[in-house]
Structure formats: C-alpha cells, structure tokens
Design a protein around this motif. Sequence first.
Motif: not given
Lengths: 514, 328, 258, 326
Positions: D214-231
């Motif tokens: 919502r704050l528009g921080f998706e460029s930092t947040f989503w790339p960071f969590v996406s890789s390890h989230a599955p595990y």
Amino acid sequence: MELDRAAAVLRPRRSWEGVDLGFTLARLWFPTLWLLWWLGILVLALPALALVGGQADWWLVLVWWFKPLYEAPLVFWSSRALFGEPVALRDVGVIFRSAWTRRLLPYLLWRRLSVSRSFNLPIVLLEGLHGTAVRRRRRVLIEGDGTPAWLTLICYHFEAILWGGLLLGLYFLIPAGLPDIDLAAAVTDEQSWPYWLSSACYLLAASVIAPFYICGGFALYIGRRTELEAWDLELAFRQAGSAGSTPRTGTPGRQGRRTGPGRPSTMTLVSTLLIALTVTWPGGGLQAATPATPWPDAAGARAIIAEVLADETFGRTRELTVWVPITGPDEAPTETPPWLRWLGELALLLGPLLKWLLISCAVAAVALLARRILRDWRPETRRRRQRSPVVGAASPATDFHQTPTDLAAAVRARLAAGDARGALALLYRGSIAHLSRCAVAIPEGATEGEVLRLAAYHLNASELAPLRHLTRDWEALAYARRAPDPDQITAHLAAWLRWTDTAAPTPDGADHGA
Amino acid sequence: MSESDTGLDEAVARAAAHLQALEAAVGRALVGQRQVLRESVVALAAAGHCLLEGVPGVGKTLLVRGLAQALGGRFARIQFTPDLMPSDVTGHALFDMKTEEFRIRRGPIFCNLLLGDEINRAPAKTQAALLEAMQEQQVTIEGQPLPLPAPFLVYATQNPIEQEGTYPLPQAQLDRFLLKIFIDYPGEQEELDLVRQVTNGQIGDQLDTSRVSRVLNTQDITAVQVVAARLRMDDSVLHYAVRLIRAARDWQGIDTGPGPRAGIALVRAARGHALAEGKAFVTPDDVKAMAPAVLRHRIKLTADLEIEGYRPDDVLGDLLAAVPAPRS
Amino acid sequence: MFPRSPRLHFLAHDRARPAVAAPRDTVRLNETPEGVDLGLRPAGPTVRALALTIDGGIRLLVYLALTPLAAFAGLGAGMILITSFLLEWCYPVVFEVWTGATPGKRTLGLMVVHDDGTPVGLPASLIRNLLRVIDFLPLFYGVGLVCTLADRDFRRLGDLAAGTLVIHAEDRMARPAALAAHRDTPPRPPPAGLSLTAAQAILAFDERAARLSAARRIELAEILLARFPPAADGQTWPSGPAAVALVAGYASWLTKGR
Amino acid sequence: MRQQPFAADRADRWEEYRQLLDTLERRGRGSDPAPVRFPALYRRLCADYALARARHYSPGLIAELHALVRRGYRCLYQRRPALLAPTLAFMAAGFPRTLRRHAPVFWLAAALLFLPMAIMGVACYQNGELIYSLMDSSEVTDLEALYDPQNRKVGRAAQRQADTDFQMFGYYVMNNIGIGFRTFAGGLLLGLGSVIILLFNGLAIGAAAGHLTRLGFESTFWPFVSSHAPYELTAIAISGAAGLLLGQALIAPGRRTRLAALRANARDAVVLVGGAALMLLLAAVVEAFWSGGGAPAEVKYGVGALGWMLVAGYLSLAGRGDPHGA
C-alpha cells in the motif's frame, strides 16, 4: 490395608534413589499427607492471623517459620504407614499427640534453618533422641553425605517454581475485562489483595511439596539405616524363624520377590521397635565431616529489620527525574593490540569463506537429494534394489564349519590317502557351507534330516537328489561305520561340482578347483 | 563283524516291517495323528510306558484299543476314579470257603497292554500301585511276588484341562513313563476324514476298531524289542543325547532339569525311532525327533514362564535349536 | 484347543511391561528378548533438577566464553546466534544420542533410555527435547515438575510423548566380593526347612557384614539363630561372635556346599 | 549347583565378557573388528543371570550379573546412526511420504496460515489503519524503515558485507527454526498453541505485506521475500501440521489411550518437524545469501516461482517411486 501391601521394598540403595523411593511413597499417600498438612496448618494459621492483626507479610513469615510443626505429623504417619499400620485420619488426635513432642522444640527455634530438616525429623521423632545424642546419631547416619541438604534446597526451589507457576498461570488465565493481577504488588505490596492471593498460592505450593519433602527425607533415613544397620536383613531374619517352623511352601519364587515384611506379628514388633526403641548404637569408627553448629536467628531477624526499615517513619522513597550530560567513557583510541587487529582481518576473510561454504553445502545437499529422488524413480534401479537382499544374504554369514578353499582337491587328496571318512565328511560339510551360501539358513542344532528338509524348500528335485544320496551315505558312514565305495565318493564329488557350478555363478574360491 | 551286521540287517528289516504293518493297521482306525502313532509305536519298540495327554475326544482310547487289537495278547482297561483302590488294580487274595485256603485273584494289571484312563483322577496310593508295577514288572499280593506277562506296556491318559479333583502325578512318578505323548486336535482334512469314516454305517458312538486286523503276536513284540535294544548307536550320537540332557539342566527357564534316567530313556526312544524308520543304526535325527516326547514331562519350568503360559515344548524347541548337532 | 503360547525367543515382547507386584519400589521391570527381566530405576525430580542446573551452568559458561566474539560485528553476532541455537535445541540431543546423557546427568549418574531400556535414539531424543518448551511452562519447568511428581516413573511430558525414561545408571564400581571366592570359613549346614528368602538373606548378610559394626553383626546373627527351634540334642545356639561365625558358616555352606 | 562352583565354572566367560564390554564401551565408532563372540557371550550371561535369580544365589552375585546384563543389553541393542545416507533417504522418501499420509492435517495447518495471511493482506492494502490493530506504531515504523526504497540499507547495499550476511543467517536459523519448533511443541496444549502461532504468523505476515504494498514499497519487499518464501512458509505450515497431530492425539485419540495415541502421532510428527527444520535451514541460506542480493527483481520472482513448483513437486512426488511403497 493389608500388611504386605503397605511396605516398601527395603534394600540398600544410593541416596538419590532413596529420595526417589520417598517421592514414590509420597505420591501413594498423597491425599492423606496433604490433608494432614492442612489440618496442622489450620490449627496454627487462624490464631496467627488474629495475632498479627491481619498483616499478610508477618502472617506468612509466621506460618512459614512453624513449618516443622505441620511436618512432624507427616513423619509420624508415614513411619506407621511404611510398616503397614497406617493410622486412620479420624485418629488425628493420636497423630498430633505423638508428633508434637517436646523434642520438636529445637526445630521451631534455633534449628529451624537446619538444611537437612526432613532427614533429622525422623531421628528426633521416631528414635526419641535429643541433645548431643541426636547430633551424634545424625553424624553417624549421614556419613558426610550431602543429599539431605540438597533435598531441602531443591524442595525450596520446587516450592518457588510451583508458587510462581500458579501465580503466572492465574495471571494468564484471568480473562480480559476482569481486574488484572498486579504481579509486582503480589510479591512486594503486603497491603494489596494480590499479595494475599500470592500467599495462598505459596501455601498451596508448600502443601503440595511438603509430603514429597518429608517422605524424601524419611526414605533417605530408612535407606541409611538399611545401609548401615542392615535393616532389611533383620526383617528377613525375623521372618526366617517363622518360615523355618512351618514347612516350605510350594512357591519359592513368589517369596523371593518380596523382601519386605509379611507377617502381622513380626511387623507389629518391628514397627513398635521403630517407634519406641532408643537405639544405643555406638557410632565409633564413623566420623562426620563437620559438627553441626546451632544456627543464630539471623535470617528471620534480617527479614524483621527489613520490614521495620521499610516503615514510613524511617523515611520514604521519591522518584526524581533530572537531565544530566552524558560524559561517555573517554573513547581515546587505546591502541588495539596487533593480535586483535589480525583476528579482525581473519574474521573478514572468514566471513565470505563461511558464506560460500554454506552455500556450496546447501547446493550439494539439494543436488544429492535430487539425485536420490530421481534414482528412486528409475525402474532399473528398482529391480536392482529388489535383488540386493538376496545378494546380501548370499555372503556366508555364519560358517561354522571351516572348509578348505579348494574343496575338490582336498577331497581327492583324502581319497588318495585312503581316508574315505575324511573325504566324505569334507564333502558333506562343503555341501552345508554351500547351502548356507545359497541363503539357506542352517542353525547350529540342525541334524542331517533337518538340513535335508531345509534344503528341500530351496532346491529343486534335480539338485536335491545328489544331496539326498550324499546324506544317506554320510549317515551310514558316520553312525554305522559303513564306508561306501571310493567310486561312490568320486561320484558324489562330481555331483557336488556340478551343483555348485550351476547354482551360484560366483561363489568363492572353492568351486574353481574342477 | 560283517556277518553279524548282515544278521542284524535282516532282523532289522523284519522288525521294521512289523512296526510299519502295525502302524498301518492302527492308522486305519485312528485317522490323522501320524506323529502320535509313530511315538506310540516307538514306545512299544523301546519297551517303555507312555503317558498320553490330550482333551477328551482326540482319540486316546481309540489309539490304545487299536494297538491292542493289532497286537494280540491280553488287553485291559482301568478307568481311574477317586474311589479306586490299589487292590482293584493289582488284585487281591480272597479266602475260599470251599477249599479253605487263600486264592489269589489277579487284578486287571495282569495283561500285555494296559490302558489306564485318566490316571490323575485316582489318589496317590492307587497311582503308586500301578507305577510300582510298571517299574518292577511284578506285583506282590499277600507277600507273594507275581511276575507280570512278558511284554507289559502301560498307556496311561490324562486330561490337561480339567484339573479339579485330580491328583497330579509327582515328578518322580512321571519319570517312569518313557514318553509323554501329546495329542492335539487333528488337522482340517483329517478331521473331515475322521467324521466321514466314523459316521459311515456306524450305529451309536462306540469306538470302531473293527477294521484293525491283528498283525503281530506277543513273540513278535518281544523280538522287535530285542532288535531295538541291539540297534547300533555311534558314540557321537550318544554324546549328542547326553549333551541335550545336560544342556536342559542348565537351561534358562527350566527350574528342574531332567534326571539321569532321562538320558537312558532318550537313547532307548531314539533306538525305537530308528527302528520304526527302518534304519539299522541311530542318527542324531532320531534323538532329536524323540527328545520332546522324552523330556517334556521330565522338566519343570520356572514360575515366571509358567505364569506367562509357556509350555515345556516351547522351551525344548529353543534348546534343540541351540545345542549343536554332531555333523563332522 | 490349547492356546498356543508364544515361543520363548524371536517374538517381539510387549515393550515395557508395567511395574510388577511391589509398587513401593522404584524399580521398573522390563523383559528383554532374551527372556530375562532387567530392572530400570527411574530417577526422580530432585536429582534431575540438579542435573538440569549443572547443564544450565555449563551452557552459561559457554555463553560467557563466547562473549568476546561480539567484538567481530556481524560475523561474531552470527556465530553467537548459531551457537545459542545449537545450545538451546541441540545440546541435550547430541549428548543424549552420543553418550546417553548430558554432562549434568552424567555427573549425577543418570542416563536417558527408551522405556524398554535400550539407549535413546535420535527420534526419541528429539521429541523429548523439543517438547521441553512445554515442560518449561509457565516458569522453570513448572509443568514438568508437576508431571514428574504425578507420574509413576517420574516422566515429564516430553518423556511421555517420546517413550523415554531417565534412569539411574548402574554403579560400575560395584563389584561385590561374591566373585572373589574368598570364603574359607568351614561350611556348616543350616537347619532344615530354611526358606529361600532366608537363605538369600544369610548370603546377603555375609556379603555386607564388613559394612556393619561388630555389635550389630552379633545382634543380627543372634536374631536369626533365635528364630530357629533348638537342636534335637538339647544344644543351645551360640551367642556373641560365635553366632556370627556360625551364620558365616551357613553362608559358606549355601555357596559351596559341604 | 551351588553358588561357588557356579561362579567358578563361569568366571572365565564372565571375565571375557567384561573385557569385551569394556572395549565396546570405550571405543566410539572405532574400526575394531566386530566382536563376533559378544552376542553369544551375552546370551549365555542372560541365562546365567536368570539361573542365579531362580536359584536364589546371593544378592551381590545377582546384582553383579544384572549390571553386566544391562550394560550388554545397551551395547547390543544400540543403534549407531550414520548421518548422510539416512538423512538423504529421510528427505527423499520418509518425510514427503509421512506428510502425504497426513495430508488433511497439513491442509488444515496451511489454511490456518495462508487464509488469514491473504485476508489480512488484502484488508491492510485497503485500509491503512488496520495494521495498527496487530502491531504497535514503533514496530510499524521499523518495518517501514526496513523496506523503504529510499533507505539504501535494504537489499544488497554496497556496504553490506559477507559477515553481515552471516549474522543474518545466524539470526534466521535461530528465529525461524525456533518458530517452527515452537509451533510444533504448542500442539501439546491440545493443539491450541500451534493454531495460535499459525494464525498469528499468518496475520502478521499478511499485514506487513499489505501495508508495505500500500505504501508503494513493493520494489523492495516482494523481491526480497519471494525467493525464500516457498520453503519457509511451507515449512512453518508443516511444523504446524505436526503440532496439530499432537493435539489430535490428545483431543481425539480414537480407540487408543491418549498416551498411546500421543506416542504414535509424535513419531510421525517428529518426522515432519525434522523435515521442516531442514527446509527452514535451506530457507535461511537462501534468505541470507540470495534474497538480499542485487539480482534484478524479475530473476528473483522467477526463482520464487521455481521454488514453489519445486516444493510442490517435491512434496507430492518424492518417494512415490520407491519399491517399498508409500
């Protein structure tokens, strides 16, 4: 309660095991002991409440101080129960009259803080000793063992843990909306209602631990006497007479299990002995580490002093907030020692190293896992895996009979030497060895007929026939001394060679002699 | 040596033929139970007495009656009851008013084959009378020793389930029985055959031994027993038998081991077994085959195992598997 | 007809039979596949609390030794974090699986085993140590304490779930004189009708006599002799040291016979 | 046989046994040849011990034999686990198979984690105030600072060094696996502990994601969590499933006693927790050394998607081919 149901097994045991026995007994008798403890404390706590004028802290200290008073009936009751004569709770008067004797007095005064109270109480109460006699007796019994002191210390902690646990549990369980328990007030503010709650929790915790503490000390005492005076043997000897006069019964195994007391008459004797007997037993030869010194009333006094000082007449505490400039510790760069700098550099080097090590480990682990999963999928490995148990079993696991590597040659040599028996024996043993190589498990006790029967499960008829003939000839030779023709043996050898060549493609050396 | 060997061989062949004929004859009446039949015949060859144990209806009595029918000789049967007196077994002297002298009335024990039904129902005194006779091969009445007829074999039965009102045989008495044969229920097919055979043209439920023909006479029995006793036994087999007995004395789970008489019994039984198999010499197989029957009533398990429901055969099975057989 | 009883060996016995007839002993009997009963002596909460304290102290020492690592910023902090992870979750598991007990337990002669007496394996050790978190609630093993006090074999929740026991390991030093074959007392046959229990007590008396005072030895021996009926020839039983010697003679007779 | 001849007769054997025992106990995983005679000696000793007891020999002798039998029992029935091969076999077959056997519980745990996460994420994206019902303002500020694109600290900044990575690795191991273990152990509180931890984690993660997006921080947040989230997320759900298994044994033991049910379920649950712990370890490596790295966002999203596929494939397929059957 039946007599032989009530006794614990008396045997020499290590002191910690003695404590464990006490805990087991306490669990067994818990309801009674617990009630008894509460009876004792009610007698005191209610008058005490009036005495201190409703002050929670003083009341708690008082109730705590007189703990030995409620513990003595527990000691008395357990001693009777151990020897199969538990006193009914309605005879509570008897219990209290026997337990509250003059001898308890030191334990309410200067010996209150003795660290091995639960161990000493039985000596005082049950052996009826006092003064120096108690001290000497205790020294003999305890023999420098620290367990009674540890028991006291640990049980104090148990009390504290239970108390804190109860309080915290209540704190968490009270739903939002109701007044919260102020945990700080519960331990410090003696005027607040949480303090009363906390005192109640403490009493509850103490009441739960007390039976265990007392029985632990009592069992320790019993254990020491068993060790030093062979009490268990005395019981067994007393029983020996009664058993000796009657004929032996048919179930010795049952009797052997029970070393505890069994007969009412002897038991009455023993328990009265326990209660009434003043043991005049010289303590010579056994020295204690330290003589017990009478303990001054310091801790109690300190508590009182603290209470008094806390009163407003002596001053009060006030909270002030002021701004003060922070003059940090002078950060003058004291020259870092070279080894530290060197270590720092090493750490910098170590960081990436560890990092790559970890990454490669992870990658390797994932790769290995992937390989393993894929391998499980491939059908040809599946087939190989299925066969593997047979391969494993084919290696001769238990080869009782050593056979020479080149069996055929050895048999021929024996034959040439005219030793028909040796040749046939060798051949027969070779057959058995070969059978066990073909995964036929042959137990040590198997006779010839059983070997044949076992082999019949695994071999087909054409393979079995030579073995059957061989067995027949071997039996005739071994048990009837009827030697077959040497030609016959040669025929057996040929059959054997044919068998071993076809049955197993690569058995060990023995088969290449042909 | 070789001459006597051939002589023996012929005798063995004859005796084995006798035994096999006997087995076949009795087998016509007693369907299934090959093991039981074999063991009974072995006892006969080894001139030993048998204790048969099994629940009612498995054919204990039928077996013995079949044997009697096939053997010839005198057959007697005593039903042991709590009020049976020793003199009811052995016989007694009675005063003849006419001749004015004592006359010996011989009891049912004077026979070649005695069936003692439910032996544990009689009191110890009566049991003892029978067992004495078994041991001594003679009976004493009024101080007069009377020898029993030459082949004298006792087949006693007892019921393992109904223990109420019984007098269990003491260990020392049990030792007098060469074998204790345990009769179990027949297998399914055998039971089917049994029912078919018994109900076919049979009126009532009396035991039918009519199709058992006589195949032996008492002289034959004695001859067979002589052959069995002379059967060749190698030292290694003898050692094996003794090793088994000694192992049983020190075996875990056995409270009281077998006595020295057990070794003798085992060797005798093994000889009988070899003969019944038609062999002229004894092999370890024979010893092993007879060991359970010889030992099961001679050992006493520890209280622990008994409480847990183990039976001697379970322990003996372990023992037999563990004691090494002679094989070199 | 007869329920075929199971064979003696080769059959899986019921793991961990409940303790038998005498519940007032702390021994829990357990039958091995060899058919012998092994006694396990579960350890109570006191001694286990002490062991726990020792282990806590050891861990504290490790933490103290690690504090200098904090000097190395990130790497040091990472190391400390990993070490604390290892100490918190793996310390007991590693020691229990490797040596059978943590150092604290070892000091006090305790040992962790499955409830059938076999050494504890990795899965069981993991279960019991992961569930430590629950036993720790609400304060310093409050749940664990109540559970150990209430359970017959002093097991906490983790032990119950994992099927493990903390037991007293046997004394390795205890090698009684029984094997030394020291007896040269002339054997004296004891009176007839001696029960097996009494015979065993006589043997135990002989073994433990050295630990007893001379007066007590005499007293015990006289107690025993007084229970026997007087001999046929009117001879009375000896007293004093002679009584002890006589009982020793009985013991000698019981061990080696005439 | 009397005691003394009995003991004398067997003294040699006992001595040999004792020596074997000493060497066996002393050597760790040494390479001495296996003592073939030991089992036989042990069995003989058991027999001797039983005899000594049955014959009522002296208590000292019985105690001595008992101690010897016990030591031998422990040696003989010891399991000496090898490390690598069993771990591989466990991860390749045991773990996924056990998970599939308890698939309903796993789906329940996953629902408890992911549903609140999704709902809370959407809700927080819609409503900026909602996050404050879950965290207090300082926590929210910290969170915002951590992922603020203006703040160069996040992600693989130039000054971020290997040792910082390593610190983060330690932190992740400690924190995440700890959470996994606690989720499991919470199951012993009738399953409630697991449920609460799962719910709370789901809500917190969802709230953070919604709020940051919502704050528009998706460029930092989503790339960071996406890789390890599955595990990581899967592993937390699996730990929760393990905890629920414990709870199930306590609430609905079926026809077993509660203790027996607990023991049976704990055996499977610990398998799940073990697998989850290893997955979390992998997640920690990825999170510490890759997620913060400077790779472009698209690559990271790709890695994340690949991760989800890998995890799904692994959990649903691995170990099915094994002949010993699932």
